[in-house]
Design an enzyme around this catalytic site. Structure first.
Site, PDB file in Angstrom:
ATOM      1  N   HIS A   1       0.560  -1.339   0.055  1.00 31.38           N
ATOM      2  CA  HIS A   1      -0.043  -0.003   0.014  1.00 31.38           C
ATOM      3  C   HIS A   1       0.983   1.273  -0.105  1.00 31.38           C
ATOM      4  CE1 HIS A   1       1.419  -0.386   4.315  1.00 31.38           C
ATOM      5  NE2 HIS A   1       1.441   0.727   4.176  1.00 31.38           N
TER       6      HIS A   1
ATOM      7  N   HIS B   1       5.562   6.761  -1.193  1.00 29.63           N
ATOM      8  CA  HIS B   1       6.262   5.450  -1.629  1.00 29.63           C
ATOM      9  C   HIS B   1       5.388   4.346  -1.143  1.00 29.63           C
ATOM     10  CE1 HIS B   1       7.246   5.958   2.633  1.00 29.63           C
ATOM     11  NE2 HIS B   1       7.346   4.833   2.461  1.00 29.63           N
TER      12      HIS B   1
HETATM   13  P1  2AM Z   1       6.484   2.943   5.558  1.00 32.85           P
HETATM   14  O1  2AM Z   1       6.039   1.974   4.564  1.00 32.85           O
HETATM   15  O2  2AM Z   1       7.376   3.890   5.272  1.00 32.85           O
HETATM   16  O3  2AM Z   1       7.109   2.051   6.742  1.00 32.85           O
HETATM   17  C1  2AM Z   1       1.587   1.036   8.376  1.00 32.85           C
HETATM   18  O4  2AM Z   1       2.595   0.816   9.295  1.00 32.85           O
HETATM   19  C2  2AM Z   1       2.060   2.157   7.392  1.00 32.85           C
HETATM   20  O5  2AM Z   1       2.103   3.479   8.186  1.00 32.85           O
HETATM   21  C3  2AM Z   1       3.568   1.740   6.910  1.00 32.85           C
HETATM   22  O6  2AM Z   1       3.403   2.013   5.276  1.00 32.85           O
HETATM   23  C4  2AM Z   1       4.378   2.987   7.258  1.00 32.85           C
HETATM   24  O7  2AM Z   1       5.289   3.573   6.384  1.00 32.85           O
HETATM   25  C5  2AM Z   1       3.552   4.035   8.033  1.00 32.85           C
HETATM   26  N1  2AM Z   1       4.155   4.393   9.353  1.00 32.85           N
HETATM   27  C6  2AM Z   1       4.209   3.538  10.300  1.00 32.85           C
HETATM   28  N2  2AM Z   1       4.697   4.374  11.435  1.00 32.85           N
HETATM   29  C7  2AM Z   1       4.709   5.475  11.020  1.00 32.85           C
HETATM   30  C8  2AM Z   1       5.001   6.786  11.798  1.00 32.85           C
HETATM   31  N3  2AM Z   1       5.553   6.956  12.757  1.00 32.85           N
HETATM   32  N4  2AM Z   1       4.917   7.756  10.738  1.00 32.85           N
HETATM   33  C9  2AM Z   1       4.423   7.790   9.618  1.00 32.85           C
HETATM   34  N5  2AM Z   1       4.391   6.823   8.867  1.00 32.85           N
HETATM   35  C10 2AM Z   1       4.227   5.510   9.506  1.00 32.85           C
END
Ligand code: 2AM
Length: 168
Positions: free
Chosen positions: A39, A121
């Protein structure tokens, strides 16, 4: 236990399978994201007690943003964070508009906008030391905004709590 909630858009299953193939031979220590879980995050809310407020924000944002086409055609590695990702080389203005409408709606519900810039991304693997293989994925029509909940392993970990048709 409260779940971690986030808003995202998801490519259709055939595109997710193609994307998952870009990290098929990654080897350890990379933790590949399950194809069903791939996603692009628009807003991460963290642990939230209920879904009413996020649902109101999703309602409002989706009516304000039109559907659009998205091509994930840039594959890379954020070496320091070990994130292998796919991203659009040209970020459609409609994606930025959806992100902005969503955060405005979330702010109206009491959330604070993330300070770091939005770098759209789709994470393919974590703990990666190598860039993913470039694969060709057809552009897809983003027609739905999703509210997802993040559960514990094993994968697939994400559950769709709500889906809104874009219709601005
Ligand atoms: P990432 O793909 O860059 O790791 C579910 O966990 C989604 O939320 C993931 O796509 C993750 O991004 C994002 N995510 C997790 N922790 C986060 C945070 N503290 N701040 C912003 N995005 C976050």
């Amino acid at each position: 236990m409260p779940e971690r909630l986030f808003f995202a858009v998801q490519p259709p299953p055939p595109s997710r399978a193609m994307l998952a193939g870009s990290v098929a031979a990654m080897g350890r220590p990379a933790r590949r994201v399950h194809a069903d879980d791939l996603h692009l995050t628009l807003a991460f809310l963290g642990e939230v007690g209920g879904t009413e407020a996020p649902s109101r924000a999703g309602d409002r944002a989706a009516t304000q943003a039109p559907p659009f086409s998205l091509a994930l055609d840039r594959f890379g590695l954020w070496r320091r964070r070990g994130i292998a990702y796919a991203a659009p080389s040209r970020v459609p203005s409609a994606l930025l508009a959806l992100h902005s409408a969503l955060w405005s709606a979330l702010e109206a519900e009491g959330w604070s906008r993330e300070r770091r810039p939005f770098r759209p991304h789709l994470t393919l693997a974590r703990g990666a030391v190598r860039a993913p293989r470039q694969v060709t994925v057809d552009p897809w029509r983003v027609e739905h905004l999703l509210l997802l909940a993040s559960g514990p392993p094993p994968a697939p970990r994400y559950r769709v709590l709500a889906s809104w048709a874009l219709g601005g």
